[in-house]
Design a protein around this motif. Sequence first.
Motif, PDB file in Angstrom:
ATOM      1  N   GLN A 191       2.186 -10.362  -1.786  1.00 29.01           N
ATOM      2  CA  GLN A 191       1.776  -8.975  -1.540  1.00 29.01           C
ATOM      3  C   GLN A 191       2.510  -8.414  -0.320  1.00 29.01           C
ATOM      4  O   GLN A 191       2.953  -7.263  -0.313  1.00 29.01           O
ATOM      5  N   ASN A 192       2.643  -9.236   0.712  1.00 25.29           N
ATOM      6  CA  ASN A 192       3.346  -8.798   1.920  1.00 25.29           C
ATOM      7  C   ASN A 192       4.807  -8.468   1.623  1.00 25.29           C
ATOM      8  O   ASN A 192       5.321  -7.425   2.041  1.00 25.29           O
ATOM      9  N   ILE A 193       5.465  -9.333   0.856  1.00 23.96           N
ATOM     10  CA  ILE A 193       6.887  -9.095   0.535  1.00 23.96           C
ATOM     11  C   ILE A 193       7.022  -7.797  -0.270  1.00 23.96           C
ATOM     12  O   ILE A 193       7.861  -6.940   0.034  1.00 23.96           O
ATOM     13  N   LYS A 194       6.196  -7.655  -1.287  1.00 25.47           N
ATOM     14  CA  LYS A 194       6.329  -6.476  -2.158  1.00 25.47           C
ATOM     15  C   LYS A 194       6.028  -5.188  -1.406  1.00 25.47           C
ATOM     16  O   LYS A 194       6.668  -4.152  -1.630  1.00 25.47           O
ATOM     17  N   ALA A 195       5.046  -5.225  -0.517  1.00 20.66           N
ATOM     18  CA  ALA A 195       4.638  -4.004   0.186  1.00 20.66           C
ATOM     19  C   ALA A 195       5.594  -3.645   1.317  1.00 20.66           C
ATOM     20  O   ALA A 195       5.833  -2.469   1.577  1.00 20.66           O
ATOM     21  N   ASN A 196       6.143  -4.647   1.992  1.00 21.39           N
ATOM     22  CA  ASN A 196       6.850  -4.365   3.248  1.00 21.39           C
ATOM     23  C   ASN A 196       8.323  -4.734   3.270  1.00 21.39           C
ATOM     24  O   ASN A 196       9.028  -4.406   4.225  1.00 21.39           O
ATOM     25  N   PHE A 197       8.802  -5.437   2.255  1.00 21.63           N
ATOM     26  CA  PHE A 197      10.206  -5.870   2.249  1.00 21.63           C
ATOM     27  C   PHE A 197      10.840  -5.535   0.899  1.00 21.63           C
ATOM     28  O   PHE A 197      11.152  -6.413   0.096  1.00 21.63           O
ATOM     29  N   PRO A 198      11.068  -4.240   0.658  1.00 15.66           N
ATOM     30  CA  PRO A 198      11.527  -3.804  -0.664  1.00 15.66           C
ATOM     31  C   PRO A 198      12.907  -4.330  -1.037  1.00 15.66           C
ATOM     32  O   PRO A 198      13.258  -4.345  -2.218  1.00 15.66           O
ATOM     33  N   ASP A 199      13.694  -4.780  -0.063  1.00 18.65           N
ATOM     34  CA  ASP A 199      15.045  -5.259  -0.385  1.00 18.65           C
ATOM     35  C   ASP A 199      15.083  -6.735  -0.759  1.00 18.65           C
ATOM     36  O   ASP A 199      16.139  -7.283  -1.080  1.00 18.65           O
ATOM     37  N   ILE A 200      13.921  -7.385  -0.708  1.00 21.09           N
ATOM     38  CA  ILE A 200      13.867  -8.792  -1.127  1.00 21.09           C
ATOM     39  C   ILE A 200      13.456  -8.837  -2.593  1.00 21.09           C
ATOM     40  O   ILE A 200      12.486  -8.196  -3.003  1.00 21.09           O
ATOM     41  N   LYS A 201      14.216  -9.595  -3.397  1.00 18.44           N
ATOM     42  CA  LYS A 201      13.838  -9.781  -4.810  1.00 18.44           C
ATOM     43  C   LYS A 201      12.788 -10.886  -4.891  1.00 18.44           C
ATOM     44  O   LYS A 201      12.836 -11.836  -4.084  1.00 18.44           O
ATOM     45  N   THR A 202      11.878 -10.743  -5.852  1.00 19.55           N
ATOM     46  CA  THR A 202      10.800 -11.736  -5.914  1.00 19.55           C
ATOM     47  C   THR A 202      10.763 -12.444  -7.268  1.00 19.55           C
ATOM     48  O   THR A 202      11.098 -11.864  -8.304  1.00 19.55           O
ATOM     49  N   GLN A 203      10.353 -13.666  -7.214  1.00 21.16           N
ATOM     50  CA  GLN A 203      10.032 -14.458  -8.401  1.00 21.16           C
ATOM     51  C   GLN A 203       8.613 -14.970  -8.194  1.00 21.16           C
ATOM     52  O   GLN A 203       8.282 -15.462  -7.109  1.00 21.16           O
ATOM     53  N   GLU A 204       7.775 -14.819  -9.223  1.00 20.33           N
ATOM     54  CA  GLU A 204       6.371 -15.236  -9.087  1.00 20.33           C
ATOM     55  C   GLU A 204       6.013 -16.286 -10.128  1.00 20.33           C
ATOM     56  O   GLU A 204       6.458 -16.199 -11.270  1.00 20.33           O
ATOM     57  N   TYR A 205       5.187 -17.220  -9.723  1.00 20.86           N
ATOM     58  CA  TYR A 205       4.575 -18.175 -10.660  1.00 20.86           C
ATOM     59  C   TYR A 205       3.104 -18.308 -10.284  1.00 20.86           C
ATOM     60  O   TYR A 205       2.683 -17.893  -9.197  1.00 20.86           O
ATOM     61  N   ASP A 206       2.329 -18.918 -11.169  1.00 15.08           N
ATOM     62  CA  ASP A 206       0.938 -19.220 -10.823  1.00 15.08           C
ATOM     63  C   ASP A 206       0.866 -20.234  -9.687  1.00 15.08           C
ATOM     64  O   ASP A 206      -0.029 -20.184  -8.856  1.00 15.08           O
ATOM     65  N   LEU A 207       1.803 -21.186  -9.713  1.00 12.46           N
ATOM     66  CA  LEU A 207       1.731 -22.325  -8.793  1.00 12.46           C
ATOM     67  C   LEU A 207       2.938 -22.361  -7.868  1.00 12.46           C
ATOM     68  O   LEU A 207       4.072 -22.114  -8.300  1.00 12.46           O
ATOM     69  N   TYR A 208       2.689 -22.733  -6.609  1.00 14.18           N
ATOM     70  CA  TYR A 208       3.791 -22.880  -5.655  1.00 14.18           C
ATOM     71  C   TYR A 208       4.720 -24.016  -6.047  1.00 14.18           C
ATOM     72  O   TYR A 208       5.921 -23.983  -5.750  1.00 14.18           O
TER      73      TYR A 208
END
Length: 303
Positions: A192-209
């Motif tokens: 949530q922090n990355i998406k809200a505050n670091f728009p230039d970072i691309k994200t990959q999400e999974y259920d598990l770390y």
Amino acid sequence: MRRTRTLAGIGIATVALFALTACNSGTPSDPGGDGGDGGDAGSSTPWEVATDVSLDGSPTFDAMVERDGVIIGVKEDQPGLGYLDVTSGDRTGFDVDIARWIAASLGFDEDQIEFKPIASANREQAIVNGDIDYYVGTYSINDKRKEQIDFAGPYFVTGQGLLVAKDAPEATKLEDFNGKTVCSATGSTPIQNIKANFPDIKTQEYDLYSACVEDLISGKVDAVTTDQAILIGYAAQYPDDVKVTGGLFTEERYGVGLPKGDDVLRDHINTLFTDGGDVWQQIFDNNLGDSGIQVEQPAVDAY
Ligand code: GLU
């Protein structure tokens, strides 16, 4: 409601991966010695199973008594914190032992505990639905979650950190990953922090770390971000492949997730944390004493 329980079977202490010492002045119980769901605290435990527990006005406790067992939501892919060894069936970790300590304080021994793995994104719903009695698994206290559930604690404090490939340059800030891909768990505070505050970072999400860590090792992502305490566990698991870099970018205060409005249960757990003597420290030493993590037990927030 009153109930009486006897002490769990007295067992022989076994040595766990992370165990350092497990001294205690009382009579230790052996949570793994009598079966349960295959769990094993991994060393003699610093708590005892309470008898004659009374929690008038706690619907969650009433449900536990009714079914003669407690259902606890946990993580099971986070070494040092909440981990299931699928080969041995042993469940270990700081969070898991905190969960066991709470169960013991309510009068339940290991064979009366059912652990349910629940991913970050599904925790509030599992509590709201009554699928679990409480949740202990790197669960940060925040106001948004408090709209649906309550928290006892905090019982641990860490902060968002970074895990990178062993041969990657050291990073000092999240902006170092602008234009790169960072992986985290769906529904977690770090994503949530990355998406809200670091728009230039691309994200990959999974259920598990653990899925993120696999992607990092195979070079599909540039970093994994979540609480540094979690990342330290992965760095210890894969010391030749990954490393923790940078500092702490947020403060994450871990709480025990509870059904909203069960103030009696919340007060009980907060009192356990406040008046528990050196049990917290022994749980920390047994599970994280070798990790390099240095943290003191935080004061509870009886909001
Ligand atoms: N503590 C953070 C959270 O509760 C990250 C770890 C996790 O996903 O459990 O969202």
